[in-house]
Design an enzyme around this catalytic site. Sequence first.
Site, short mmCIF file in Angstrom:
data_model
loop_
_atom_site.label_atom_id
_atom_site.label_comp_id
_atom_site.label_asym_id
_atom_site.label_seq_id
_atom_site.Cartn_x
_atom_site.Cartn_y
_atom_site.Cartn_z
N HIS A 131 -3.72 -4.29 7.89
CA HIS A 131 -3.97 -3.45 8.63
C HIS A 131 -2.84 -3.62 9.86
O HIS A 131 -3.22 -4.64 10.63
CB HIS A 131 -5.36 -3.38 9.00
CG HIS A 131 -5.36 -1.84 9.35
ND1 HIS A 131 -5.02 -1.17 10.30
CD2 HIS A 131 -6.02 -0.77 8.53
CE1 HIS A 131 -5.31 0.13 10.63
NE2 HIS A 131 -6.01 0.37 9.19
N HIS A 175 1.04 6.25 1.90
CA HIS A 175 1.74 7.09 2.54
C HIS A 175 2.87 7.95 1.97
O HIS A 175 3.22 8.89 2.30
CB HIS A 175 2.27 6.61 4.07
CG HIS A 175 1.08 6.26 4.98
ND1 HIS A 175 0.19 7.18 5.05
CD2 HIS A 175 0.66 4.95 5.49
CE1 HIS A 175 -0.94 6.73 5.84
NE2 HIS A 175 -0.55 5.58 6.04
N ARG A 204 -7.02 12.86 0.89
CA ARG A 204 -5.90 13.36 1.85
C ARG A 204 -4.38 12.85 1.36
O ARG A 204 -3.65 13.34 1.78
CB ARG A 204 -6.34 12.90 3.25
CG ARG A 204 -6.03 11.44 3.52
CD ARG A 204 -6.46 11.07 5.02
NE ARG A 204 -7.41 11.31 5.65
CZ ARG A 204 -7.82 10.84 6.80
NH1 ARG A 204 -7.15 9.94 7.56
NH2 ARG A 204 -9.24 10.79 7.25
N ASN A 228 0.80 -1.23 -0.02
CA ASN A 228 0.11 -0.13 -0.06
C ASN A 228 0.99 1.24 -0.07
O ASN A 228 1.71 1.28 0.78
CB ASN A 228 -0.88 -0.12 1.20
CG ASN A 228 -1.69 1.07 1.39
OD1 ASN A 228 -1.39 2.56 1.11
ND2 ASN A 228 -2.98 0.93 1.64
N THR A 272 -8.11 3.58 8.40
CA THR A 272 -9.29 2.54 8.77
C THR A 272 -9.54 1.94 10.12
O THR A 272 -8.59 1.18 10.35
CB THR A 272 -9.19 1.59 7.37
OG1 THR A 272 -9.19 2.34 6.49
CG2 THR A 272 -10.68 1.11 7.20
N GLU A 279 -11.01 -9.52 3.18
CA GLU A 279 -9.78 -9.06 3.74
C GLU A 279 -9.99 -8.83 5.19
O GLU A 279 -10.56 -8.27 5.79
CB GLU A 279 -9.28 -7.70 3.09
CG GLU A 279 -7.90 -7.45 3.87
CD GLU A 279 -7.04 -6.16 3.27
OE1 GLU A 279 -7.35 -5.74 2.27
OE2 GLU A 279 -6.38 -5.57 3.98
N HIS A 325 -5.64 3.63 -1.57
CA HIS A 325 -7.26 3.76 -0.91
C HIS A 325 -7.32 5.35 -1.26
O HIS A 325 -6.65 6.32 -0.89
CB HIS A 325 -6.94 3.93 0.52
CG HIS A 325 -8.39 4.27 1.35
ND1 HIS A 325 -8.74 3.91 2.49
CD2 HIS A 325 -9.56 4.54 0.65
CE1 HIS A 325 -9.77 4.07 3.00
NE2 HIS A 325 -10.67 4.63 1.92
N GLU A 334 -8.90 0.34 -2.82
CA GLU A 334 -9.42 0.70 -1.43
C GLU A 334 -10.32 1.64 -1.61
O GLU A 334 -9.89 2.82 -2.12
CB GLU A 334 -8.67 0.63 -0.31
CG GLU A 334 -7.68 -0.63 0.16
CD GLU A 334 -7.02 -0.30 1.25
OE1 GLU A 334 -7.18 0.69 1.89
OE2 GLU A 334 -6.18 -1.27 1.56
N ARG A 379 -9.62 8.05 -0.80
CA ARG A 379 -10.59 8.51 0.28
C ARG A 379 -11.30 9.44 -0.41
O ARG A 379 -10.83 10.40 -1.11
CB ARG A 379 -9.67 9.14 1.27
CG ARG A 379 -9.02 8.01 2.23
CD ARG A 379 -8.17 8.39 3.62
NE ARG A 379 -9.55 8.54 4.50
CZ ARG A 379 -9.63 7.58 5.51
NH1 ARG A 379 -8.85 6.55 5.48
NH2 ARG A 379 -10.83 8.13 6.21
N1 PXP Z 1 -5.79 -3.14 4.34
C1 PXP Z 1 -6.73 -2.36 4.29
C2 PXP Z 1 -8.33 -2.57 3.90
C3 PXP Z 1 -6.43 -1.08 4.78
O1 PXP Z 1 -7.53 0.24 4.81
C4 PXP Z 1 -5.35 -0.60 5.00
C5 PXP Z 1 -4.76 0.88 5.39
O2 PXP Z 1 -5.12 1.64 4.16
C6 PXP Z 1 -4.26 -1.75 4.94
C7 PXP Z 1 -4.37 -2.75 4.59
C8 PXP Z 1 -2.67 -1.22 5.17
O3 PXP Z 1 -2.58 -1.05 6.71
P1 PXP Z 1 -1.22 -0.33 7.17
O4 PXP Z 1 -0.81 0.87 6.59
O5 PXP Z 1 -1.51 -0.39 8.66
O6 PXP Z 1 -0.22 -1.51 6.68
#
Ligand code: PXP
Length: 237
Positions: free
Chosen positions: A191, A10, A49, A7, A101, A151, A43, A70, A45
Amino acid sequence: MARLGVNIDHVATLRQSRGGIEPEPIAAAIIAEMAGADGIVVHLREDRRHIQDRDLRILREVVQTKLDLEMAATDEMVKIALEVKPDMVTIVPERREELTTEGGLDISSIRGKLKDIIELLHEGGIIVSLFVDPDIDQIKASHKINADYIEIHTGKYANAKRIKDEDREMDAITQAAKFAYKLGLGVNAGHGLNYRNVKRLTQINEIVEFNIGHSIISRSVLVGLDRAVREMKELIS
Ligand code: PXP
């Protein structure tokens, strides 16, 4: 061997903090894939953001593995998904004021809407995953409304401070993954996972993909993205 979805939200968060053009999330996606990522996750949003519409469009062009979008269960997002056609959509709950999330979907409260959205996305040739807590009822409901994947939200496991709590969450995730697998659902997890806590989850053979963002991007600031992705890939393989 489980797959790794990286992901890159960031990377975009850092860019948005100055409102400029760097760092470029597209470059991050390419480097992550070159380092062995099996998929790129973003994601989009509602408040934009971090990831922007432009990022998603370009990612669709350049991602060679799998693009997982996402998104919240809204008409706006469904329209975007049907235009951009990611390989997978993961539907997540979304609240404007949250930092990230915070929990899985409560399917019963938006069952009809989710069912319609899944149908529309399927018509567009998109695989649909639902982000749920490790809860048997949510998994049953996901199956009933024709999701392809779930998931499992691993946040509680990741945040557990005591071994006893971690054991309880590990057990819940294991049961949930096995139950979903038996129903024929694909099982992803994510997550809060990091270089320390992911290892234990790799014992659950039913989990086919881990989606990890914050810890990989955080490590990349110190050791570089290529190394950060390779190290995570090594851990889950
Ligand atoms: N899976 C989902 C559905 C999420 O919403 C997120 C956060 O955007 C992640 C995985 C990744 O989480 P993390 O950034 O804590 O690794």
